[in-house]
Design an enzyme around this catalytic site. Structure first.
Site, PDB file in Angstrom:
ATOM      1  N   SER A  88       0.922  -1.288   0.121  1.00 38.97           N
ATOM      2  CA  SER A  88      -0.172   0.173   0.103  1.00 38.97           C
ATOM      3  C   SER A  88       0.913   1.186   0.035  1.00 38.97           C
ATOM      4  O   SER A  88       0.320   2.259  -0.203  1.00 38.97           O
ATOM      5  CB  SER A  88      -0.974   0.226   1.156  1.00 38.97           C
ATOM      6  OG  SER A  88      -2.085  -0.797   0.972  1.00 38.97           O
ATOM      7  N   LYS A  91       0.111   3.844  -2.609  1.00 39.40           N
ATOM      8  CA  LYS A  91      -0.783   4.614  -2.525  1.00 39.40           C
ATOM      9  C   LYS A  91      -0.431   6.387  -2.571  1.00 39.40           C
ATOM     10  O   LYS A  91      -0.953   7.146  -2.335  1.00 39.40           O
ATOM     11  CB  LYS A  91      -1.788   4.404  -1.285  1.00 39.40           C
ATOM     12  CG  LYS A  91      -2.582   3.187  -1.667  1.00 39.40           C
ATOM     13  CD  LYS A  91      -3.782   3.101  -0.348  1.00 39.40           C
ATOM     14  CE  LYS A  91      -4.865   1.975  -0.538  1.00 39.40           C
ATOM     15  NZ  LYS A  91      -3.929   0.827  -0.124  1.00 39.40           N
ATOM     16  N   SER A 148      -5.773   3.424   5.010  1.00 37.07           N
ATOM     17  CA  SER A 148      -5.197   2.821   3.485  1.00 37.07           C
ATOM     18  C   SER A 148      -6.281   1.948   2.900  1.00 37.07           C
ATOM     19  O   SER A 148      -6.264   0.630   2.569  1.00 37.07           O
ATOM     20  CB  SER A 148      -4.051   1.584   4.093  1.00 37.07           C
ATOM     21  OG  SER A 148      -3.480   1.295   3.120  1.00 37.07           O
TER      22      SER A 148
END
Length: 411
Positions: A88, A91, A148
Site C-alpha cells: 500500500s 498509495k 489505507s
C-alpha cells in the site's frame, strides 16, 4: 582575479555571512511563493550521493533511505535502488494525484462520489463502502490516508479518470515526470500484481512531492476517526502509521504490507525547522519497520542540522569596476538561496570563496549573472551560489548622456 583582491573578497564575505548565520537559527527555506498550478512545481531532486556510505546502525529491513525533505539531501541509503513490491505504499502516488487534482481545481474536496461495484468489491484494507453509497472526496481521501482503504482509493481513481486503468496510466506518467526511473504501477492500491515494483529511492521522491501539499497533513495527523455510511453504519478508522502516536514529530507517512512486499513504511517527522523522510521496505514484522524508522529518525535529528548559508538578494559589499559604463562600479548580490544539511558543528568549517571578475564591460542588465561564490569545506566545494548584477549599467554614449541631462534638469 588577483590574489590580493580575492583575499579581500573572502574577508568581506566572511564578515557579512558567516557570523550572521551562526548567531541565530535562520531558515533559508525558499520564501512561500504565490500559488501555482501543480504542473509548474519543480520535481523534487535527491542529492547525487549520500552523506554516509552506509547506514550507521543495524537495520532489520533489506532496503531503506533517510533524507532531509527540503534539500533532498540523502543521509544514508541501503539498497535504495533495489526493485521491490511495496504494497500500500503505492498509495503515495494515488494520494499525490488526488491532492494535485484538488490544487488545480480539477475536483473539489467536497465533491460527492458514488461508489461503484468495482470499488466496493476491493479486497484487502477497506472502509467497507457499499455499492451506490455516496461519500465526499474528503471522506474517501481521509479513508485512504488514515486507514489505507483500497475501496476508497479505487473510488477516487474512477472519479478522477473514469477507470482505475486510466488512473494507473497517469500514475506511471507522473512517476516518469518526477524522475522515478525504477517504478511501474499496475494498480492504484498496491494489492499484489505481477510487474508492479518501485524502490526506496523512488518512494522517497514521490513522498517528497506529496509532502508539499498542506492539505495532506490535515488527514495524515489523524489517529482515530470514524466514517458514517449514512445508513446507520459506522466504520472505525485507526491510522496504520503507528509512528503518528509513538514518535515525537511524526505527522505523516504511508504503510503497506503483503507476503511478497514484507512490512513497509514511508514516514516523515519534523522537529524545529528540519523535516526528515525515512523509507523502510521489506521488514520482517510490523514492529521491525517502525523500529527501523524510529532509529533512522533518531540518528538524523541527533546528528544533523540545517545550516543556512546564503539568502537570495543579499548585497555583497563593494562594487565591481565597470569599463565604458554610465557608472564606474556595479553593485552585486547573491542570486540564490542555499541551505545545507550538515553534521552539527561542521558549520564552523564552512567558508565562502568568491569567483568574481576584476572588471566588467558595459552594458550590464540587472539580474545578469556576473560571477559566483563557492561554498567550501575542507577544500571541497559543496555548492555554488550565483552572483548577479543588482542594477543596470548602461554603456556611455549620447543616449545615456541625454538621459542624465534630462534627469538632472527634472530634479
Amino acid at each position: 582575479m588577483s590574489a590580493r583582491t580575492r583575499t579581500a573578497w573572502i574577508l568581506i564575505l566572511s564578515v557579512l555571512f558567516l557570523p550572521a548565520c551562526m548567531a541565530q537559527e535562520i531558515s533559508f527555506a525558499t520564501p512561500n511563493p504565490a500559488p501555482v498550478a501543480e504542473t509548474e512545481r519543480p520535481a523534487p531532486q535527491l542529492s547525487a550521493a549520500p552523506l554516509l556510505s552506509e547506514a550507521p546502525m543495524a537495520l532489520n529491513c533489506p532496503s531503506a533511505i533517510l533524507l532531509e525533505a527540503e534539500s533532498g539531501q540523502i543521509v544514508f541509503a541501503k539498497n535504495a535502488d533495489e526493485k521491490r513490491p511495496v504494497a500500500s505504499v503505492n498509495k503515495v502516488m494515488t494520494i499525490l494525484l488526488t491532492l494535485e487534482a484538488v490544487d488545480t481545481g480539477r475536483v473539489s474536496i467536497d465533491q460527492e462520489i458514488t461508489i461503484s461495484p468495482n470499488a466496493s468489491g476491493m479486497g484487502g484494507s477497506q472502509v467497507l463502502l457499499d455499492t451506490g453509497e455516496v461519500q465526499t472526496l474528503s471522506v474517501l481521501l481521509k479513508s485512504m490516508i488514515v486507514g489505507s482503504a483500497n475501496d476508497a482509493a479505487v473510488a477516487i481513481a474512477e472519479c478522477l479518470y473514469g477507470s482505475e486503468e486510466l488512473f494507473v496510466q497517469r500514475m506511471n506518467a507522473r512517476a516518469a515526470e518526477l524522475g522515478m526511473l525504477d517504478t511501474v504501477f499496475t494498480n492504484c492500491t498496491g494489492l499484489p500484481a505481477d510487474g508492479q515494483y518501485t524502490t526506496a529511492r523512488d518512494v522517497a521522491i514521490m513522498t517528497m512531492q506529496m509532502l508539499l501539499h498542506p492539505l495532506y497533513y490535515e488527514y495524515a495527523r489523524i489517529w482515530l476517526d470514524e466514517i458514517d455510511h449514512g445508513d446507520g453504519r459506522l466504520t472505525q478508522l485507526t491510522n496504520t502509521n503507528k509512528l503518528i502516536r509513538l514518535y515525537d514529530g511524526c505527522d505523516g507517512g504511508k504503510t503497506g504490507s503483503t507476503k511478497a512486499a514484507g512490512y513497509c513504511v514511508a514516514a516523515t517527522a519534523k522537529r524545529g525547522d528540519m523535516r526528515l523522510i525515512a523509507v523502510v521496505l521489506g521488514a520482517g514484522t510490523s514492529s521491525d519497520r517502525f523500529d527501523d524508522a524510529k532509529a533512522m529518525f533518531d540518528y538524523g535529528f541527533a546528528n544533523y542540522r540545517l545550516y543556512p548559508v546564503a539568502q537570495s538578494g543579499t548585497k555583497i559589499r563593494g562594487e565591481i569596476p565597470v569599463l565604458g559604463g554610465d557608472r564606474e562600479g556595479l553593485p552585486v548580490e547573491l542570486g540564490g538561496d542555499l541551505t545545507l544539511l550538515m553534521l552539527k558543528g561542521d558549520e564552523q568549517r564552512v567558508s565562502l570563496e568568491p569567483n568574481l571578475p576584476e572588471s566588467l564591460t558595459a552594458p550590464i542588465l540587472a539580474g545578469t549573472r556576473v560571477g559566483s561564490v563557492n561554498v567550501v569545506m575542507d577544500g571541497v566545494v559543496l555548492a555554488e551560489i550565483p552572483v548577479v548584477a543588482s542594477q543596470t549599467v548602461e554603456a556611455k554614449g549620447f543616449g545615456s548622456a541625454v538621459r542624465r541631462i534630462w534627469q538632472n534638469w527634472t530634479i
